[in-house]
Design a protein around this motif. Structure first.
Motif, PDB file in Angstrom:
ATOM      1  N   ASN A 133       0.823  -1.216   0.000  1.00  0.00           N
ATOM      2  CA  ASN A 133       0.000   0.000   0.000  1.00  0.00           C
ATOM      3  C   ASN A 133       0.856   1.264   0.000  1.00  0.00           C
ATOM      4  O   ASN A 133       0.516   2.248  -0.654  1.00  0.00           O
ATOM      5  N   ASP A 134       1.964   1.220   0.730  1.00  0.00           N
ATOM      6  CA  ASP A 134       2.876   2.368   0.758  1.00  0.00           C
ATOM      7  C   ASP A 134       3.487   2.606  -0.617  1.00  0.00           C
ATOM      8  O   ASP A 134       3.606   3.750  -1.059  1.00  0.00           O
ATOM      9  N   SER A 194       0.824   4.081  -2.884  1.00  0.00           N
ATOM     10  CA  SER A 194       0.616   5.495  -2.530  1.00  0.00           C
ATOM     11  C   SER A 194       1.762   6.359  -3.033  1.00  0.00           C
ATOM     12  O   SER A 194       1.545   7.459  -3.558  1.00  0.00           O
TER      13      SER A 194
END
Length: 112
Positions: free
Chosen positions: A3-4, A7
């Motif tokens: 997810n990082d 993003s």
């Protein structure tokens, strides 16, 4: 974490899109600065020719005129801003590609 990375990739893509919009504006400013410089330089050359200045030194005389020198400075500055903007886009594109590669590696490790 995946997810990082996603993003971070989205952030880089937003930066690239904003920079592309800015690049278009900076490109227009650069073209206008070039146009203004060339127009005023041509006018000054004609004035100096009418004043009987020898053709061999007209260019140097005209470029030494404070108004012409200022326009050349503005043109050169606009070009530096444009080129810096372009370099930033290229750097962010490279960073985005590296993040995409990392996402692909992590994605493939999840399949194992």
């Amino acid at each position: 974490d995946m997810n990082d990375l996603v993003s971070e990739l989205q952030h880089k893509l937003k930066l690239i899109n904003k920079a592309i919009d800015t690049l278009a504006k900076n490109g227009q400013r650069m073209a206008e600065a070039e146009m203004n410089y060339r127009i005023e330089l041509a006018k000054e050359i004609l004035i100096q020719r009418d004043n009987g200045i020898p053709v061999t030194i007209i260019s140097d005389i005209c470029r030494g005129n404070p108004k012409i020198a200022k326009l050349k400075f503005e043109r050169d500055t606009a070009e530096v801003v444009y080129q810096s903007n372009l370099e930033a886009i290229m750097a962010w594109k490279l960073e985005a590609k590296m993040i995409e590669n990392q996402i692909a590696r992590e994605w493939s490790q999840q399949d194992e």
